[in-house]
Design a protein around this motif. Structure first.
Motif, mmCIF file in Angstrom:
data_model
loop_
_atom_site.group_PDB
_atom_site.id
_atom_site.type_symbol
_atom_site.label_atom_id
_atom_site.label_comp_id
_atom_site.label_asym_id
_atom_site.label_seq_id
_atom_site.Cartn_x
_atom_site.Cartn_y
_atom_site.Cartn_z
ATOM 1 N N ALA A 26 0.834 -1.205 0.000
ATOM 2 C CA ALA A 26 0.000 0.000 0.000
ATOM 3 C C ALA A 26 0.870 1.257 0.000
ATOM 4 N N VAL A 27 1.946 1.239 0.796
ATOM 5 C CA VAL A 27 2.829 2.406 0.872
ATOM 6 C C VAL A 27 3.498 2.657 -0.479
ATOM 7 N N MET A 28 4.029 1.613 -1.091
ATOM 8 C CA MET A 28 4.726 1.780 -2.371
ATOM 9 C C MET A 28 3.762 2.220 -3.468
ATOM 10 N N GLU A 29 2.564 1.699 -3.422
ATOM 11 C CA GLU A 29 1.524 2.107 -4.378
ATOM 12 C C GLU A 29 1.263 3.609 -4.244
ATOM 13 N N ALA A 30 1.112 4.053 -2.988
ATOM 14 C CA ALA A 30 0.839 5.473 -2.740
ATOM 15 C C ALA A 30 2.016 6.352 -3.158
ATOM 16 N N LEU A 31 3.216 5.788 -3.125
ATOM 17 C CA LEU A 31 4.397 6.557 -3.515
ATOM 18 C C LEU A 31 4.614 6.519 -5.037
ATOM 19 N N GLY A 32 3.722 5.816 -5.723
ATOM 20 C CA GLY A 32 3.814 5.763 -7.184
ATOM 21 C C GLY A 32 4.854 4.776 -7.688
ATOM 22 N N LYS A 33 5.351 3.918 -6.822
ATOM 23 C CA LYS A 33 6.337 2.912 -7.241
ATOM 24 C C LYS A 33 5.888 1.529 -6.745
ATOM 25 N N PRO A 34 4.813 1.012 -7.294
ATOM 26 C CA PRO A 34 4.247 -0.233 -6.759
ATOM 27 C C PRO A 34 5.221 -1.420 -6.802
ATOM 28 N N LEU A 35 5.038 -2.324 -5.852
ATOM 29 C CA LEU A 35 5.788 -3.579 -5.846
ATOM 30 C C LEU A 35 5.054 -4.564 -6.756
ATOM 31 N N VAL A 36 5.763 -5.065 -7.739
ATOM 32 C CA VAL A 36 5.159 -5.983 -8.693
ATOM 33 C C VAL A 36 5.727 -7.382 -8.448
ATOM 34 N N GLU A 37 4.870 -8.279 -7.996
ATOM 35 C CA GLU A 37 5.359 -9.614 -7.638
ATOM 36 C C GLU A 37 5.928 -10.356 -8.847
ATOM 37 N N MET A 38 7.040 -11.051 -8.620
ATOM 38 C CA MET A 38 7.689 -11.814 -9.689
ATOM 39 C C MET A 38 6.715 -12.867 -10.234
ATOM 40 N N ASP A 39 6.843 -13.177 -11.522
ATOM 41 C CA ASP A 39 5.983 -14.206 -12.126
ATOM 42 C C ASP A 39 6.235 -15.556 -11.445
ATOM 43 N N ASP A 40 7.488 -15.793 -11.121
ATOM 44 C CA ASP A 40 7.895 -17.067 -10.540
ATOM 45 C C ASP A 40 8.953 -16.801 -9.482
ATOM 46 N N TRP A 41 8.881 -17.495 -8.370
ATOM 47 C CA TRP A 41 9.935 -17.351 -7.360
ATOM 48 C C TRP A 41 9.942 -18.582 -6.475
ATOM 49 N N TYR A 42 11.030 -18.774 -5.739
ATOM 50 C CA TYR A 42 11.187 -19.971 -4.914
ATOM 51 C C TYR A 42 11.563 -19.605 -3.492
ATOM 52 N N CYS A 43 11.191 -20.461 -2.559
ATOM 53 C CA CYS A 43 11.555 -20.247 -1.157
ATOM 54 C C CYS A 43 13.071 -20.110 -1.063
#
Ligand code: FES
Lengths: 283, 234
Positions: A26-43
């Motif tokens: 929410a914070v990053m969205e409000a700052l105009g730099k949203p977090l975009v989750e990776m298509d694929d990731w591993y533990c």
């Protein structure tokens, strides 16, 4: 990534630490730099193997680096301190040791070779560099809150992956000031919370927690701010056998509150809402 | 030389270290039978559905193990192989009424905590004769995504090859089954049709038809199966 940052969540952010993910997003969205989750990731594996010839335990983080490379990105941002530390150390190792990188690429036959060009960052580094933007977005400065920042181990050790001065970090202090909080200096802020001892030696963790929290309270703190989900769990849950019960916030929750963004804070053991109501931060 | 060997191209295989000459083109399963073995375990449907016939082998040109279903794979010259009728893996007991993923955000980890040891080596995926993304469903389970775990593992026939190869001792196929059970109980929409059909069965509406089939000749039954109409009603 132009429109924001490529985001590596890690497993805990999807389960026990969903409050952290929600507030950071929410914070990053409000700052105009949203977090975009990776298509694929591993533990990430959650523990960095320090054994010299143990390549096996470097596979998971490097697979994730391959995923970032596959998406055409050069930067990955993490929220969890543990993930940050493991990804960063494994990634740096591949950059510094071409032999290890070659061995890795030979094993990872199902992916194109990893070129070692991705960088790992912690969300605090991004927020530090956006402090002025944060200040501008503050709607309700949390002036009445006395907050003791807590760093723990994974953001600061070992030295070569530290996001700040190992002995005398200031990232959180700066961000807390930016949102109007009163910073309580806690000399225990870089000490270990007891970490995974929580699984089978909670006595160790309880002692650590009592030590850290009692000092913060003695110096007048109303609450603690941090970012590691495991530290959050330990400091929050293990106060139950102490005389203390101060809320343990993810720093991003406090930033969100100051920016006037609603956050759930559903998974806290010590309810932070009554404190926030007392201080007129929540209605 | 037997008549068979004169007429057919023969290849050499090694079953548990013993050399046999078998006709080319057989499946591993029929080649073993040709060599004189009789299946007591390790064979079920012979059609690639039941997962009973896991087999491990090496070929001369490759240092790595290969894994497949014996009923689905042709023998190759120089194959060293062994059958694996059973993979020991303890299945955890669970009460289906107590595994609501909305109540417990990482219920999978509670029952199969060893999934946290996954090092993402992908050996399980490489072992799978069904081409299932086994590592990816373990990873989904780790992050509490039960539905994805169930979806990715849907074609699992529980042969166990993933689990016998896993360096982290994960019991993939039991984990995946738990995910599918949870998904069926808590995540998928409730099906009225299913309930209706179960009630019809309970009411005995199909008893006569069932009896008819049980008494049918094999040929007649086969014909019925082949000509069945599985399109949706209406
Ligand atoms: S015998 Fe059933 S899958 Fe091979």
């Amino acid at each position: 990534m132009e429109e924001g940052y490529l985001y590596y969540p890690g497993c805990t952010l999807k389960t026990k630490a969903s409050d952290y993910e929600e507030s950071a997003m929410a914070v990053m969205e409000a700052l105009g730099k949203p977090l975009v989750e990776m298509d694929d990731w591993y533990c990430c594996g959650a523990v960095q193997s320090l054994t010299e010839d143990d390549i096996m335990h470097q596979i998971a983080p490097i697979r994730t680096m391959c995923c970032a490379q596959e998406q055409g990105e050069k930067e990955v941002v993490t929220l969890c301190d543990m993930c940050y530390n493991v990804l960063k150390q494994a990634n740096e190792r591949m950059k510094e040791k071409p032999d290890d990188l070659e061995t890795m690429n030979e094993f990872l036959t199902e992916d194109p070779d990893y070129l070692g060009e991705v960088d790992v960052h912690h969300i605090f580094e991004i927020l530090r560099d956006m402090k002025d933007e944060i200040k501008k977005k503050v709607k309700k400065p949390i002036t009445d809150l006395k907050i003791a920042p807590y760093y723990g181990c994974m953001l600061l050790r070992p030295d070569h992956v530290a996001i700040d001065d190992t002995e005398d970090p200031h990232i959180m202090e700066g961000l807390l000031e930016a949102i109007g909080a009163e910073v309580i200096h806690n000399p225990k802020r870089t000490e270990c919370c007891g970490s995974y001892h929580t699984v089978n030696r909670s006595d160790i963790v309880e002692k650590r927690v009592e030590d850290i929290v009692s000092r913060a309270v003695k110096d007048g703190a109303d609450a603690i701010a941090l970012s590691c989900p495991l530290c959050q769990f330990n400091l929050d849950f293990h106060q139950r056998n102490t005389e203390y019960d101060i809320p343990v916030f993810y720093l991003t929750e406090l930033i969100a509150l100051a920016m006037g963004i609603e956050v759930g804070m559903e998974k806290h053991k010590i309810d932070p809402k009554s404190l926030l109501k007392d201080k007129k931060i929540l209605e | 030389m037997s008549e068979d060997e004169e007429n057919r191209e023969m290849i050499e295989i090694f079953v548990m270290g013993k050399r046999y000459k078998v006709p080319k083109g057989l499946t591993i399963m029929t080649a073993l039978e040709y060599a004189g073995y009789k299946y007591v375990r390790g064979c079920g449907c012979r059609g690639g559905f039941c997962g009973a016939c896991a087999t491990i082998y090496r070929t001369e040109d490759e240092y790595k193990f290969k894994m497949d279903l014996a009923c689905q794979t042709a023998v190759q010259d120089g194959m060293f192989l062994v059958q694996l009728p059973f993979v020991p893996a303890v299945r955890e007991d669970f009460d289906i009424e107590e595994v609501d993923p909305k109540e417990n955000d990482n219920v999978m980890l509670d029952y199969y905590s060893e999934i946290a040891r996954c090092v993402s080596c992908n050996t399980c995926t490489k072992a799978c004769p069904q081409d299932i993304e086994a590592m990816d469903y373990v990873q989904a389970a780790l992050r509490g995504d039960v539905e994805r775990c169930a979806d990715l593992s849907f074609d699992c026939i529980q042969c166990g090859l993933c689990s016998i190869r896993c360096p982290a001792d994960i019991k993939h196929y039991h984990l995946a089954q738990l995910a599918r059970r949870i998904t069926g109980r808590y995540i998928h929409e409730h099906s009225d049709e299913l309930e209706k059909r179960v009630q019809e069965i309970k009411n005995g509406e199909y008893d006569d038809k069932m009896k008819e089939m049980v008494e049918m000749e094999m040929e007649e039954l086969k014909k019925l199966y082949e000509e069945r109409d599985i399109r949706e009603e209406g």
